[in-house]
Design a protein around this motif. Structure first.
Motif, PDB file in Angstrom:
ATOM      1  N   THR A   1      41.159  44.899  30.357  1.00  0.00           N
ATOM      2  CA  THR A   1      39.872  44.277  30.043  1.00  0.00           C
ATOM      3  C   THR A   1      40.020  42.902  29.419  1.00  0.00           C
ATOM      4  O   THR A   1      39.045  42.143  29.352  1.00  0.00           O
ATOM      5  CB  THR A   1      39.070  45.174  29.083  1.00  0.00           C
ATOM      6  OG1 THR A   1      39.757  45.288  27.829  1.00  0.00           O
ATOM      7  CG2 THR A   1      38.883  46.563  29.674  1.00  0.00           C
TER       8      THR A   1
ATOM      9  N   GLY B   1      28.250  50.337  35.695  1.00  0.00           N
ATOM     10  CA  GLY B   1      29.597  50.872  35.883  1.00  0.00           C
ATOM     11  C   GLY B   1      29.807  51.436  37.275  1.00  0.00           C
ATOM     12  O   GLY B   1      30.833  51.187  37.913  1.00  0.00           O
TER      13      GLY B   1
ATOM     14  N   ASP C   1      34.280  47.789  44.350  1.00  0.00           N
ATOM     15  CA  ASP C   1      35.739  47.698  44.401  1.00  0.00           C
ATOM     16  C   ASP C   1      36.314  48.605  45.479  1.00  0.00           C
ATOM     17  O   ASP C   1      37.177  48.185  46.271  1.00  0.00           O
ATOM     18  CB  ASP C   1      36.337  48.066  43.044  1.00  0.00           C
ATOM     19  CG  ASP C   1      35.956  47.083  41.952  1.00  0.00           C
ATOM     20  OD1 ASP C   1      35.593  45.931  42.283  1.00  0.00           O
ATOM     21  OD2 ASP C   1      36.005  47.462  40.765  1.00  0.00           O
TER      22      ASP C   1
ATOM     23  N   ASN D   1      30.023  48.509  39.913  1.00  0.00           N
ATOM     24  CA  ASN D   1      31.307  47.802  39.951  1.00  0.00           C
ATOM     25  C   ASN D   1      32.377  48.616  40.669  1.00  0.00           C
ATOM     26  O   ASN D   1      33.107  48.082  41.529  1.00  0.00           O
ATOM     27  CB  ASN D   1      31.758  47.485  38.526  1.00  0.00           C
ATOM     28  CG  ASN D   1      30.897  46.445  37.857  1.00  0.00           C
ATOM     29  OD1 ASN D   1      30.253  45.635  38.521  1.00  0.00           O
ATOM     30  ND2 ASN D   1      30.871  46.450  36.540  1.00  0.00           N
TER      31      ASN D   1
ATOM     32  N   TYR E   1      40.508  47.115  36.098  1.00  0.00           N
ATOM     33  CA  TYR E   1      39.682  46.450  35.082  1.00  0.00           C
ATOM     34  C   TYR E   1      38.383  47.208  34.842  1.00  0.00           C
ATOM     35  O   TYR E   1      38.017  47.515  33.692  1.00  0.00           O
ATOM     36  CB  TYR E   1      39.407  45.024  35.552  1.00  0.00           C
ATOM     37  CG  TYR E   1      38.480  44.222  34.677  1.00  0.00           C
ATOM     38  CD1 TYR E   1      38.941  43.569  33.541  1.00  0.00           C
ATOM     39  CD2 TYR E   1      37.126  44.094  34.998  1.00  0.00           C
ATOM     40  CE1 TYR E   1      38.089  42.821  32.743  1.00  0.00           C
ATOM     41  CE2 TYR E   1      36.272  43.348  34.208  1.00  0.00           C
ATOM     42  CZ  TYR E   1      36.758  42.714  33.087  1.00  0.00           C
ATOM     43  OH  TYR E   1      35.904  41.977  32.302  1.00  0.00           O
ATOM     44  N   ASP E   2      37.667  47.555  35.912  1.00  0.00           N
ATOM     45  CA  ASP E   2      36.387  48.253  35.778  1.00  0.00           C
ATOM     46  C   ASP E   2      36.570  49.683  35.294  1.00  0.00           C
ATOM     47  O   ASP E   2      35.697  50.220  34.602  1.00  0.00           O
ATOM     48  CB  ASP E   2      35.649  48.239  37.126  1.00  0.00           C
ATOM     49  CG  ASP E   2      35.235  46.838  37.540  1.00  0.00           C
ATOM     50  OD1 ASP E   2      34.934  46.024  36.649  1.00  0.00           O
ATOM     51  OD2 ASP E   2      35.201  46.549  38.754  1.00  0.00           O
TER      52      ASP E   2
END
Length: 328
Positions: free
Chosen positions: A237, A304, A311, A307, A283-284
């Motif tokens: 993050t 959330g 991806d 994202n 990252y997510d």
């Protein structure tokens, strides 16, 4: 002839008020610190042994006086200040900005667990719709023929996808309001599913084996990256700036590769794009799991899921481009 002096008689007023030159000068008034021992008159005992020294705030113990022979009087008892309670302003989940909050939020593990389960439930439904649509477009010839003969639906879906994505990504109040957020996410999922199926049918070799291989690789990468992101001590993050630079550089590289018509550059671009979305997935995932420098607010379940969904879908399209042998 003066009168005889009576040794037992008390002294007169004038005699009593005349200061003895040997007597020390008057000491300053008590100012919050216990007077030093030498400030007492000669012959006066020090502070009685065995007694506690006055409190740190300087107030002499109430009800007690200085030793009588010292000539000092006990200062009045000072009122103690009331106990102060400190209150931290802000919500219990920390300051939220753009769906992000500091790592101190979501301290309740039960709230965090329910939040994660809700996001992954939404993500599972989204992926089921998308990959079901892709398989439907691949395996049913009438549907495939209709999709290939209707380019207007493709561009309409692309416009809907772009508008809804911008709204969900930029309008925090909108995506946190029920049921508007669910309706918008459903429209977004359907539009991206149609785009994914159309792209797969239009630009890549047909056949169920290609789709199944791409699905298997995407599923394996997704599960592996998710498990790695949960157990690793490395904080993805904190790499937001690096991901932004990587994304912008890859965009420029892809723009250049369009005009070169080089299969080698196209393959390199695809591998770099797969690496980029793998990093975005890590990252997510850590934003969702929490316990890092940044994490998602419990109200950002739509953000959330959005994202992670993007991806995984983009990673599937990139892997499909590599497995399927490129464009026809």
């Amino acid at each position: 002839m003066s009168a005889p002096v009576n040794p037992t008689a008390p002294p007169s007023y004038n005699e009593a008020t005349v200061m003895d030159p040997a007597y020390p000068p008057p000491q300053p008034q008590y100012q919050g610190q216990y007077p030093p021992q030498e400030a007492y008159p000669p012959g006066t005992a020090a502070y009685p042994p065995g007694e506690a020294y006055p409190p740190a705030q300087g107030a002499y113990p109430p009800g007690e006086a200085y030793p009588p022979s010292s000539g000092y009087s006990a200062p009045p008892a000072q009122a103690q200040p009331p106990a102060t309670s400190y209150v931290v302003s802000g919500s219990a989940t920390g300051d939220v900005e753009g769906g992000f909050t500091a790592a101190r939020s979501l301290s309740d593990k039960d709230v965090r667990r329910k939040f994660i389960m809700k996001v992954y439930l939404i993500l599972t439904l989204q992926l089921a719709v998308t990959f079901g649509t892709v398989c439907l477009f691949f395996f049913l010839e009438p549907v495939r023929t209709y999709v290939l003969s209707s380019p207007g639906l493709y561009w309409a879906s692309y416009g809907v996808f772009l508008v809804v994505y911008i709204v969900l990504a930029c309008c925090g109040e909108f995506r946190r309001k029920t049921p508007h957020n669910y309706i918008a996410l459903t429209i977004f999922t359907i539009s991206l599913s149609y785009l994914t199926g159309t792209i797969a049918c239009t630009y890549y070799e047909t056949g169920g084996q290609t789709v199944l291989i791409a699905l298997a690789i995407t599923g394996g990468v997704t599960v592996g990256v998710t498990l790695f992101s949960i157990q690793t001590k490395y904080d993805f993050t904190s790499c937001g700036g690096f991901l932004f630079i990587f994304s912008w550089s890859l965009f420029l590289f892809g723009f250049i590769a369009i005009f070169t018509y080089s299969q080698i550059l196209y393959t390199v671009y695809a591998w770099l794009a797969a690496l980029l979305f793998t990093l975005f997935l890590a990252y997510d995932t850590q934003l969702l799991i929490g316990g890092r420098r940044f994490e998602l607010s419990p109200e950002e379940y739509i953000f959330g899921a959005l994202n992670l969904y993007v991806d995984v879908v983009y990673l599937f399209l990139i892997i499909l481009s590599l497995v399927g042998g490129g464009s026809r």
